[in-house]
Design a protein around this motif. Structure first.
Motif, PDB file in Angstrom:
ATOM      1  N   LEU A  55     -15.852  -2.184 -12.712  1.00 53.41           N
ATOM      2  CA  LEU A  55     -16.333  -1.336 -11.610  1.00 53.41           C
ATOM      3  C   LEU A  55     -17.160  -0.161 -12.131  1.00 53.41           C
ATOM      4  CD1 LEU A  55     -13.214  -1.210  -9.269  1.00 53.41           C
ATOM      5  CD2 LEU A  55     -15.229  -2.682  -9.087  1.00 53.41           C
ATOM      6  N   ASP A  56     -18.185   0.173 -11.344  1.00 55.48           N
ATOM      7  CA  ASP A  56     -19.053   1.303 -11.677  1.00 55.48           C
ATOM      8  C   ASP A  56     -18.531   2.537 -10.934  1.00 55.48           C
ATOM      9  OD1 ASP A  56     -21.084   2.922 -12.476  1.00 55.48           O
ATOM     10  OD2 ASP A  56     -22.679   1.766 -11.522  1.00 55.48           O
ATOM     11  N   VAL A  57     -17.460   3.130 -11.466  1.00 54.21           N
ATOM     12  CA  VAL A  57     -16.849   4.326 -10.878  1.00 54.21           C
ATOM     13  C   VAL A  57     -16.683   5.372 -11.982  1.00 54.21           C
ATOM     14  CG1 VAL A  57     -15.600   3.207  -8.975  1.00 54.21           C
ATOM     15  CG2 VAL A  57     -14.552   3.296 -11.248  1.00 54.21           C
ATOM     16  N   ASP A  58     -16.457   6.617 -11.606  1.00 54.46           N
ATOM     17  CA  ASP A  58     -16.339   7.691 -12.604  1.00 54.46           C
ATOM     18  C   ASP A  58     -15.027   7.620 -13.376  1.00 54.46           C
ATOM     19  OD1 ASP A  58     -18.800   8.814 -11.862  1.00 54.46           O
ATOM     20  OD2 ASP A  58     -17.847   9.838 -10.184  1.00 54.46           O
ATOM     21  N   ALA A  59     -13.956   7.216 -12.692  1.00 60.58           N
ATOM     22  CA  ALA A  59     -12.660   7.113 -13.373  1.00 60.58           C
ATOM     23  C   ALA A  59     -11.930   5.862 -12.921  1.00 60.58           C
ATOM     24  CB  ALA A  59     -11.795   8.343 -13.090  1.00 60.58           C
ATOM     25  N   ILE A  60     -11.265   5.236 -13.883  1.00 60.83           N
ATOM     26  CA  ILE A  60     -10.389   4.096 -13.600  1.00 60.83           C
ATOM     27  C   ILE A  60      -8.968   4.533 -13.892  1.00 60.83           C
ATOM     28  CG2 ILE A  60      -9.720   1.783 -14.378  1.00 60.83           C
ATOM     29  CD1 ILE A  60     -12.695   1.268 -14.999  1.00 60.83           C
ATOM     30  N   VAL A  61      -8.070   4.285 -12.945  1.00 59.37           N
ATOM     31  CA  VAL A  61      -6.656   4.586 -13.170  1.00 59.37           C
ATOM     32  C   VAL A  61      -6.017   3.403 -13.886  1.00 59.37           C
ATOM     33  CG1 VAL A  61      -4.435   5.001 -12.024  1.00 59.37           C
ATOM     34  CG2 VAL A  61      -6.510   6.166 -11.215  1.00 59.37           C
ATOM     35  N   ASN A  62      -5.181   3.714 -14.870  1.00 54.50           N
ATOM     36  CA  ASN A  62      -4.466   2.675 -15.619  1.00 54.50           C
ATOM     37  C   ASN A  62      -2.984   2.710 -15.272  1.00 54.50           C
ATOM     38  OD1 ASN A  62      -3.745   0.757 -17.491  1.00 54.50           O
ATOM     39  ND2 ASN A  62      -3.634   2.222 -19.195  1.00 54.50           N
ATOM     40  N   ALA A  63      -2.387   1.520 -15.105  1.00 48.06           N
ATOM     41  CA  ALA A  63      -0.934   1.391 -14.910  1.00 48.06           C
ATOM     42  C   ALA A  63      -0.300   1.279 -16.288  1.00 48.06           C
ATOM     43  CB  ALA A  63      -0.626   0.155 -14.063  1.00 48.06           C
ATOM     44  N   ALA A  64       0.072   2.432 -16.853  1.00 50.42           N
ATOM     45  CA  ALA A  64       0.508   2.488 -18.252  1.00 50.42           C
ATOM     46  C   ALA A  64       2.031   2.560 -18.365  1.00 50.42           C
ATOM     47  CB  ALA A  64      -0.110   3.731 -18.909  1.00 50.42           C
ATOM     48  N   VAL A  94     -13.175   7.048  -7.876  1.00 52.56           N
ATOM     49  CA  VAL A  94     -12.024   6.652  -8.698  1.00 52.56           C
ATOM     50  C   VAL A  94     -11.502   5.301  -8.204  1.00 52.56           C
ATOM     51  CG1 VAL A  94     -10.461   8.065  -7.253  1.00 52.56           C
ATOM     52  CG2 VAL A  94      -9.716   7.360  -9.535  1.00 52.56           C
ATOM     53  N   ALA A  95     -11.171   4.420  -9.156  1.00 52.72           N
ATOM     54  CA  ALA A  95     -10.610   3.106  -8.813  1.00 52.72           C
ATOM     55  C   ALA A  95      -9.153   3.040  -9.246  1.00 52.72           C
ATOM     56  CB  ALA A  95     -11.405   1.992  -9.484  1.00 52.72           C
ATOM     57  N   ILE A  96      -8.311   2.515  -8.359  1.00 45.90           N
ATOM     58  CA  ILE A  96      -6.857   2.543  -8.579  1.00 45.90           C
ATOM     59  C   ILE A  96      -6.286   1.125  -8.442  1.00 45.90           C
ATOM     60  CG2 ILE A  96      -4.681   3.570  -7.781  1.00 45.90           C
ATOM     61  CD1 ILE A  96      -6.336   5.843  -6.529  1.00 45.90           C
ATOM     62  N   PRO A  97      -5.515   0.675  -9.448  1.00 45.48           N
ATOM     63  CA  PRO A  97      -4.858  -0.634  -9.338  1.00 45.48           C
ATOM     64  C   PRO A  97      -3.482  -0.495  -8.666  1.00 45.48           C
ATOM     65  CG  PRO A  97      -4.469   0.249 -11.518  1.00 45.48           C
ATOM     66  CD  PRO A  97      -5.229   1.319 -10.749  1.00 45.48           C
ATOM     67  N   PHE A  98      -2.784  -1.611  -8.520  1.00 42.65           N
ATOM     68  CA  PHE A  98      -1.472  -1.609  -7.838  1.00 42.65           C
ATOM     69  C   PHE A  98      -0.379  -1.231  -8.856  1.00 42.65           C
ATOM     70  CE2 PHE A  98      -2.063  -3.511  -3.522  1.00 42.65           C
ATOM     71  CZ  PHE A  98      -3.454  -3.449  -3.532  1.00 42.65           C
ATOM     72  N   VAL A  99      -0.371   0.067  -9.186  1.00 43.15           N
ATOM     73  CA  VAL A  99       0.491   0.626 -10.232  1.00 43.15           C
ATOM     74  C   VAL A  99       1.968   0.260  -9.978  1.00 43.15           C
ATOM     75  CG1 VAL A  99       1.307   2.791 -11.251  1.00 43.15           C
ATOM     76  CG2 VAL A  99      -1.095   2.577 -10.535  1.00 43.15           C
ATOM     77  N   GLY A 100       2.622  -0.231 -11.011  1.00 43.85           N
ATOM     78  CA  GLY A 100       4.059  -0.515 -10.936  1.00 43.85           C
ATOM     79  C   GLY A 100       4.409  -1.893 -10.403  1.00 43.85           C
ATOM     80  N   THR A 101       3.472  -2.540  -9.681  1.00 43.69           N
ATOM     81  CA  THR A 101       3.849  -3.762  -8.941  1.00 43.69           C
ATOM     82  C   THR A 101       3.697  -5.049  -9.748  1.00 43.69           C
ATOM     83  OG1 THR A 101       1.645  -4.173  -7.983  1.00 43.69           O
ATOM     84  CG2 THR A 101       3.085  -2.631  -6.811  1.00 43.69           C
ATOM     85  N   GLY A 102       3.343  -4.950 -11.038  1.00 41.49           N
ATOM     86  CA  GLY A 102       3.243  -6.139 -11.897  1.00 41.49           C
ATOM     87  C   GLY A 102       4.456  -6.238 -12.797  1.00 41.49           C
ATOM     88  N   ILE A 103       4.236  -6.001 -14.070  1.00 40.05           N
ATOM     89  CA  ILE A 103       5.291  -6.099 -15.081  1.00 40.05           C
ATOM     90  C   ILE A 103       6.476  -5.185 -14.753  1.00 40.05           C
ATOM     91  CG2 ILE A 103       5.795  -5.627 -17.541  1.00 40.05           C
ATOM     92  CD1 ILE A 103       2.773  -6.508 -18.024  1.00 40.05           C
TER      93      ILE A 103
END
Ligand code: AR6
Length: 183
Positions: free
Chosen positions: A24-33, A123-132
């Motif tokens: 994605l062409d966004v300023d910030a990508i959120v990571n599910a860390a 800013v782009a945000i993934p589905f934090v917490g909902t995977g692993i």
């Protein structure tokens, strides 16, 4: 990647995209860390691989200086070779324990406040917490909609675009429907 819909919250566009968040062409990508910012699997692994070794290196430096990131907290690094300028690492809740919705709420508050503080437009945000980590999707959706409406309904600031993105189209569709029924 494919945009499947968008809604407005105040002056801010909320866009829903199915596909690889690293593209994605966004300023910030959120990571599910995780708290130690060891980016092995899931979206963290994808971001770390796509951005190159700089992201893991800066993450290690962050943890060495500041200690681990608590669940619900955020840490910022550069984005290596990605189009984005920043990675905002956050740590989601694990499982469906009591108190986890509070952690998820804090994560959203911290993500939005940090993006505002960085004075970025998108800013782009993934589905934090909902995977692993196994945090329930229904809880993620409820907290996500509530916190997004709360932060942006009367927001005046640099952020103009918030993207929710996942490679799993059913997750993105469910979140879009929930926004359409509440905003
Ligand atoms: N683009 C968009 N979404 C993706 C991508 C991608 N390239 N890859 C995966 N997803 P997870 P968590 C989605 O497990 O539950 C890591 O090992 C995926 O479909 O990445 O918070 C970290 O280092 C899912 O919906 O994050 C931590 O140890 C979503 O990303 C731990 O996993 C989140 O799933 C964090 O687990």
């Amino acid at each position: 990647f494919e945009t499947i819909g968008s809604v407005k919250v105040g002056d801010v566009e909320i866009r829903f995209i199915v596909g690889d968040i690293t593209k994605l062409d966004v300023d910030a990508i959120v990571n599910a860390a995780n708290s130690y910012l060891q980016h092995g699997g899931g979206v963290a692994g994808a971001i770390s691989r796509a951005g190159g070794p700089e992201i893991q290196k800066e993450s290690d430096e962050y943890v060495r200086k500041n200690g681990p990131v608590p669940p619900g907290g955020v840490a910022v690094t550069g984005a290596g070779n990605l189009k984005a300028k920043y990675i905002i690492h956050t740590v989601g809740p694990i499982g469906d324990k009591e108190g986890n919705d509070e952690i998820m709420k804090k994560a959203f508050e911290n993500i939005f406040s940090k993006a505002d503080e960085l004075a970025i437009n998108s800013v782009a945000i993934p589905f934090v917490g909902t995977g692993i980590f196994g945090y329930p999707l229904e809880n993620f959706i409820k907290v996500c909609v509530d916190e997004t409406l709360k932060f942006f309904s009367n927001y005046k600031g640099p952020i103009k675009l918030v993207v929710f993105c996942d490679i799993d189209s059913s997750k993105v569709r469910k979140l879009l429907h929930s926004f359409e029924n509440s905003s």
